[in-house]
Structures are given as structure tokens and as C-alpha cells.
Design a protein around this motif. Structure first.
Motif, PDB file in Angstrom:
ATOM      1  N   LYS A  15      47.941   9.873 -27.371  1.00  0.00           N
ATOM      2  CA  LYS A  15      47.508  11.267 -27.384  1.00  0.00           C
ATOM      3  C   LYS A  15      48.365  12.114 -26.446  1.00  0.00           C
ATOM      4  CE  LYS A  15      42.793  10.198 -28.709  1.00  0.00           C
ATOM      5  NZ  LYS A  15      41.385  10.170 -28.338  1.00  0.00           N
ATOM      6  N   LEU A  16      48.796  11.531 -25.318  1.00  0.00           N
ATOM      7  CA  LEU A  16      49.696  12.251 -24.406  1.00  0.00           C
ATOM      8  C   LEU A  16      50.999  12.590 -25.115  1.00  0.00           C
ATOM      9  CD1 LEU A  16      49.454  10.321 -21.010  1.00  0.00           C
ATOM     10  CD2 LEU A  16      48.653  12.632 -21.488  1.00  0.00           C
ATOM     11  N   GLU A  17      51.576  11.601 -25.789  1.00  0.00           N
ATOM     12  CA  GLU A  17      52.850  11.825 -26.468  1.00  0.00           C
ATOM     13  C   GLU A  17      52.723  12.817 -27.624  1.00  0.00           C
ATOM     14  OE1 GLU A  17      55.064   8.394 -27.647  1.00  0.00           O
ATOM     15  OE2 GLU A  17      55.538   7.873 -25.576  1.00  0.00           O
ATOM     16  N   ARG A  18      51.585  12.846 -28.273  1.00  0.00           N
ATOM     17  CA  ARG A  18      51.383  13.787 -29.387  1.00  0.00           C
ATOM     18  C   ARG A  18      50.969  15.177 -28.900  1.00  0.00           C
ATOM     19  NH1 ARG A  18      48.877   9.198 -31.276  1.00  0.00           N
ATOM     20  NH2 ARG A  18      46.787  10.061 -30.945  1.00  0.00           N
ATOM     21  N   GLY A  19      50.789  15.341 -27.598  1.00  0.00           N
ATOM     22  CA  GLY A  19      50.414  16.635 -27.052  1.00  0.00           C
ATOM     23  C   GLY A  19      48.950  16.966 -27.231  1.00  0.00           C
ATOM     24  N   GLU A  20      48.143  15.953 -27.498  1.00  0.00           N
ATOM     25  CA  GLU A  20      46.701  16.165 -27.653  1.00  0.00           C
ATOM     26  C   GLU A  20      45.977  16.123 -26.315  1.00  0.00           C
ATOM     27  OE1 GLU A  20      45.477  13.179 -30.438  1.00  0.00           O
ATOM     28  OE2 GLU A  20      46.838  13.934 -31.977  1.00  0.00           O
ATOM     29  N   ARG A  21      46.624  15.585 -25.320  1.00  0.00           N
ATOM     30  CA  ARG A  21      46.080  15.517 -23.966  1.00  0.00           C
ATOM     31  C   ARG A  21      47.162  15.972 -23.002  1.00  0.00           C
ATOM     32  NH1 ARG A  21      42.012  15.195 -26.315  1.00  0.00           N
ATOM     33  NH2 ARG A  21      40.445  13.581 -26.265  1.00  0.00           N
ATOM     34  N   GLN A  22      46.729  16.504 -21.872  1.00  0.00           N
ATOM     35  CA  GLN A  22      47.643  16.966 -20.843  1.00  0.00           C
ATOM     36  C   GLN A  22      47.435  16.078 -19.622  1.00  0.00           C
ATOM     37  OE1 GLN A  22      48.192  21.290 -20.769  1.00  0.00           O
ATOM     38  NE2 GLN A  22      47.485  21.188 -18.675  1.00  0.00           N
ATOM     39  N   PRO A  23      48.485  15.433 -19.115  1.00  0.00           N
ATOM     40  CA  PRO A  23      48.290  14.486 -18.020  1.00  0.00           C
ATOM     41  C   PRO A  23      47.910  15.157 -16.703  1.00  0.00           C
ATOM     42  CG  PRO A  23      50.625  14.789 -18.418  1.00  0.00           C
ATOM     43  CD  PRO A  23      49.892  15.551 -19.502  1.00  0.00           C
ATOM     44  N   THR A  24      47.122  14.451 -15.926  1.00  0.00           N
ATOM     45  CA  THR A  24      46.854  14.881 -14.556  1.00  0.00           C
ATOM     46  C   THR A  24      48.113  14.609 -13.745  1.00  0.00           C
ATOM     47  OG1 THR A  24      46.083  12.696 -13.891  1.00  0.00           O
ATOM     48  CG2 THR A  24      44.404  14.252 -14.738  1.00  0.00           C
ATOM     49  N   VAL A  25      48.172  15.136 -12.548  1.00  0.00           N
ATOM     50  CA  VAL A  25      49.333  14.894 -11.688  1.00  0.00           C
ATOM     51  C   VAL A  25      49.472  13.398 -11.403  1.00  0.00           C
ATOM     52  CG1 VAL A  25      50.349  15.310  -9.417  1.00  0.00           C
ATOM     53  CG2 VAL A  25      49.279  17.185 -10.664  1.00  0.00           C
ATOM     54  N   GLY A  26      48.363  12.739 -11.115  1.00  0.00           N
ATOM     55  CA  GLY A  26      48.410  11.299 -10.838  1.00  0.00           C
ATOM     56  C   GLY A  26      48.939  10.507 -12.008  1.00  0.00           C
ATOM     57  N   LEU A  27      48.473  10.815 -13.202  1.00  0.00           N
ATOM     58  CA  LEU A  27      48.942  10.112 -14.399  1.00  0.00           C
ATOM     59  C   LEU A  27      50.409  10.419 -14.666  1.00  0.00           C
ATOM     60  CD1 LEU A  27      48.436   8.257 -16.761  1.00  0.00           C
ATOM     61  CD2 LEU A  27      47.541  10.226 -18.023  1.00  0.00           C
ATOM     62  N   LEU A  28      50.800  11.673 -14.484  1.00  0.00           N
ATOM     63  CA  LEU A  28      52.202  12.050 -14.686  1.00  0.00           C
ATOM     64  C   LEU A  28      53.111  11.256 -13.750  1.00  0.00           C
ATOM     65  CD1 LEU A  28      54.339  13.959 -15.947  1.00  0.00           C
ATOM     66  CD2 LEU A  28      53.884  15.484 -14.027  1.00  0.00           C
ATOM     67  N   LEU A  29      52.702  11.104 -12.502  1.00  0.00           N
ATOM     68  CA  LEU A  29      53.514  10.352 -11.543  1.00  0.00           C
ATOM     69  C   LEU A  29      53.568   8.865 -11.893  1.00  0.00           C
ATOM     70  CD1 LEU A  29      52.460  12.097  -8.209  1.00  0.00           C
ATOM     71  CD2 LEU A  29      54.605  12.382  -9.493  1.00  0.00           C
ATOM     72  N   ARG A  30      52.468   8.318 -12.389  1.00  0.00           N
ATOM     73  CA  ARG A  30      52.440   6.912 -12.791  1.00  0.00           C
ATOM     74  C   ARG A  30      53.356   6.678 -13.995  1.00  0.00           C
ATOM     75  NH1 ARG A  30      46.743   5.435 -13.132  1.00  0.00           N
ATOM     76  NH2 ARG A  30      46.804   6.047 -15.291  1.00  0.00           N
ATOM     77  N   VAL A  31      53.316   7.575 -14.966  1.00  0.00           N
ATOM     78  CA  VAL A  31      54.182   7.462 -16.147  1.00  0.00           C
ATOM     79  C   VAL A  31      55.642   7.629 -15.732  1.00  0.00           C
ATOM     80  CG1 VAL A  31      54.827   8.615 -18.313  1.00  0.00           C
ATOM     81  CG2 VAL A  31      52.422   8.136 -17.826  1.00  0.00           C
ATOM     82  N   ALA A  32      55.918   8.606 -14.869  1.00  0.00           N
ATOM     83  CA  ALA A  32      57.284   8.827 -14.402  1.00  0.00           C
ATOM     84  C   ALA A  32      57.839   7.588 -13.703  1.00  0.00           C
ATOM     85  CB  ALA A  32      57.332  10.026 -13.453  1.00  0.00           C
ATOM     86  N   LYS A  33      57.033   6.979 -12.863  1.00  0.00           N
ATOM     87  CA  LYS A  33      57.475   5.773 -12.154  1.00  0.00           C
ATOM     88  C   LYS A  33      57.808   4.663 -13.143  1.00  0.00           C
ATOM     89  CE  LYS A  33      56.168   2.569  -8.505  1.00  0.00           C
ATOM     90  NZ  LYS A  33      55.154   2.202  -7.518  1.00  0.00           N
ATOM     91  N   ALA A  34      56.955   4.476 -14.154  1.00  0.00           N
ATOM     92  CA  ALA A  34      57.213   3.445 -15.161  1.00  0.00           C
ATOM     93  C   ALA A  34      58.462   3.767 -15.978  1.00  0.00           C
ATOM     94  CB  ALA A  34      56.004   3.274 -16.071  1.00  0.00           C
ATOM     95  N   LEU A  35      58.769   5.063 -16.140  1.00  0.00           N
ATOM     96  CA  LEU A  35      59.974   5.467 -16.864  1.00  0.00           C
ATOM     97  C   LEU A  35      61.224   5.385 -15.994  1.00  0.00           C
ATOM     98  CD1 LEU A  35      58.603   8.614 -18.743  1.00  0.00           C
ATOM     99  CD2 LEU A  35      59.343   6.459 -19.800  1.00  0.00           C
ATOM    100  N   GLY A  36      61.019   5.243 -14.686  1.00  0.00           N
ATOM    101  CA  GLY A  36      62.162   5.173 -13.768  1.00  0.00           C
ATOM    102  C   GLY A  36      62.756   6.531 -13.453  1.00  0.00           C
ATOM    103  N   VAL A  37      61.962   7.588 -13.595  1.00  0.00           N
ATOM    104  CA  VAL A  37      62.407   8.940 -13.266  1.00  0.00           C
ATOM    105  C   VAL A  37      61.369   9.562 -12.335  1.00  0.00           C
ATOM    106  CG1 VAL A  37      63.648   9.244 -15.452  1.00  0.00           C
ATOM    107  CG2 VAL A  37      61.287  10.019 -15.276  1.00  0.00           C
ATOM    108  N   SER A  38      61.707  10.690 -11.760  1.00  0.00           N
ATOM    109  CA  SER A  38      60.746  11.365 -10.887  1.00  0.00           C
ATOM    110  C   SER A  38      59.802  12.231 -11.719  1.00  0.00           C
ATOM    111  CB  SER A  38      61.484  12.236  -9.868  1.00  0.00           C
ATOM    112  OG  SER A  38      62.114  13.319 -10.521  1.00  0.00           O
ATOM    113  N   GLY A  39      58.645  12.463 -11.161  1.00  0.00           N
ATOM    114  CA  GLY A  39      57.708  13.370 -11.812  1.00  0.00           C
ATOM    115  C   GLY A  39      58.302  14.759 -11.941  1.00  0.00           C
ATOM    116  N   SER A  40      59.070  15.161 -10.931  1.00  0.00           N
ATOM    117  CA  SER A  40      59.676  16.495 -10.978  1.00  0.00           C
ATOM    118  C   SER A  40      60.718  16.593 -12.095  1.00  0.00           C
ATOM    119  CB  SER A  40      60.299  16.860  -9.620  1.00  0.00           C
ATOM    120  OG  SER A  40      61.332  15.962  -9.277  1.00  0.00           O
ATOM    121  N   ALA A  41      61.392  15.488 -12.408  1.00  0.00           N
ATOM    122  CA  ALA A  41      62.352  15.512 -13.519  1.00  0.00           C
ATOM    123  C   ALA A  41      61.636  15.714 -14.851  1.00  0.00           C
ATOM    124  CB  ALA A  41      63.165  14.217 -13.546  1.00  0.00           C
ATOM    125  N   LEU A  42      60.492  15.050 -15.021  1.00  0.00           N
ATOM    126  CA  LEU A  42      59.715  15.233 -16.252  1.00  0.00           C
ATOM    127  C   LEU A  42      59.213  16.670 -16.355  1.00  0.00           C
ATOM    128  CD1 LEU A  42      57.575  11.960 -16.428  1.00  0.00           C
ATOM    129  CD2 LEU A  42      59.657  12.500 -17.709  1.00  0.00           C
TER     130      LEU A  42
END
Length: 104
Positions: free
Chosen positions: A57-84
Motif C-alpha cells: 500500500k505504501l508503494e501504491r500511494g495508498e498509505r503515507q509513511p510515518t517518519v519512523g517507518l520512512l527511516l526504517r525503509v530508508a535504512k533497509a534501502l541503504g539510503v538516507s531518509g532525507s534522500a527519499l
């Protein structure tokens, strides 16, 4: 004299922080980055510690991530949250036909 009907105020609009354009841009950035790394959606959701249906749902734009979730996803992607966030912000500023993610 006939009593007047009580005035009924229209229901107040609820405030929401969900913005469909922002959610779509963030989802597009996250999906493009994940695909560039060669991860499947299910495998990546597991890696990031996110329920796979919620992650979809996040990828389809049906949900908007919280800051905590965004940072967790960014870490798993190997990029910074600020880059996303910067990439999503660039997508939102671009003319509609040019909205493609470039994080890789």
C-alpha cells in the motif's frame, strides 16, 4: 406563531495529514529504489520489518509513511531518509509527465 426549526450546522471537516500526491510520490520513490536494488516487494518488506500488505500500500500511494517507518525503509534501502524525501519533493515539483524517480 410557528416555532422555527432548530438550525443544524453542517458537520465540521476533519483534518487529515494524508496527502494523496505526497503518498504517491513517496511510493514511487520507494518502489523505484527497491527495484533498482533487485529486491522483490515481499522480500524487501520482510527485510525492512514492514507487513508486506502494508508495504504494498505504501508503494501504491495508498498509505503515507510515518517518519519512523520512512527511516526504517530508508535504512533497509541503504539510503538516507532525507534522500527519499528530497526525491519525492523533486517529483512533486516536476511537471506531471516528468514524475519519475532517479534514486538508484
Amino acid at each position: 406563531m410557528k416555532p422555527s426549526a432548530p438550525s443544524i450546522a453542517p458537520p465540521a471537516k476533519r483534518s487529515t495529514s494524508f496527502d494523496p500526491d505526497v503518498a504517491a510520490a513517496m511510493g514511487q520513490v520507494i518502489r523505484a529504489t527497491r527495484e533498482a536494488l533487485g529486491h522483490s516487494q515481499d522480500g524487501f518488506a520482510l527485510l525492512a520489518g514492514v507487513d508486506r500488505s502494508y508495504y504494498g500500500k505504501l508503494e501504491r500511494g495508498e498509505r503515507q509513511p510515518t517518519v519512523g517507518l520512512l527511516l526504517r525503509v530508508a535504512k533497509a534501502l541503504g539510503v538516507s531518509g532525507s534522500a527519499l524525501l528530497a526525491e519525492a519533493e523533486a517529483l512533486l515539483a516536476a511537471p506531471p509527465k516528468r514524475r519519475r524517480s532517479s534514486i538508484r
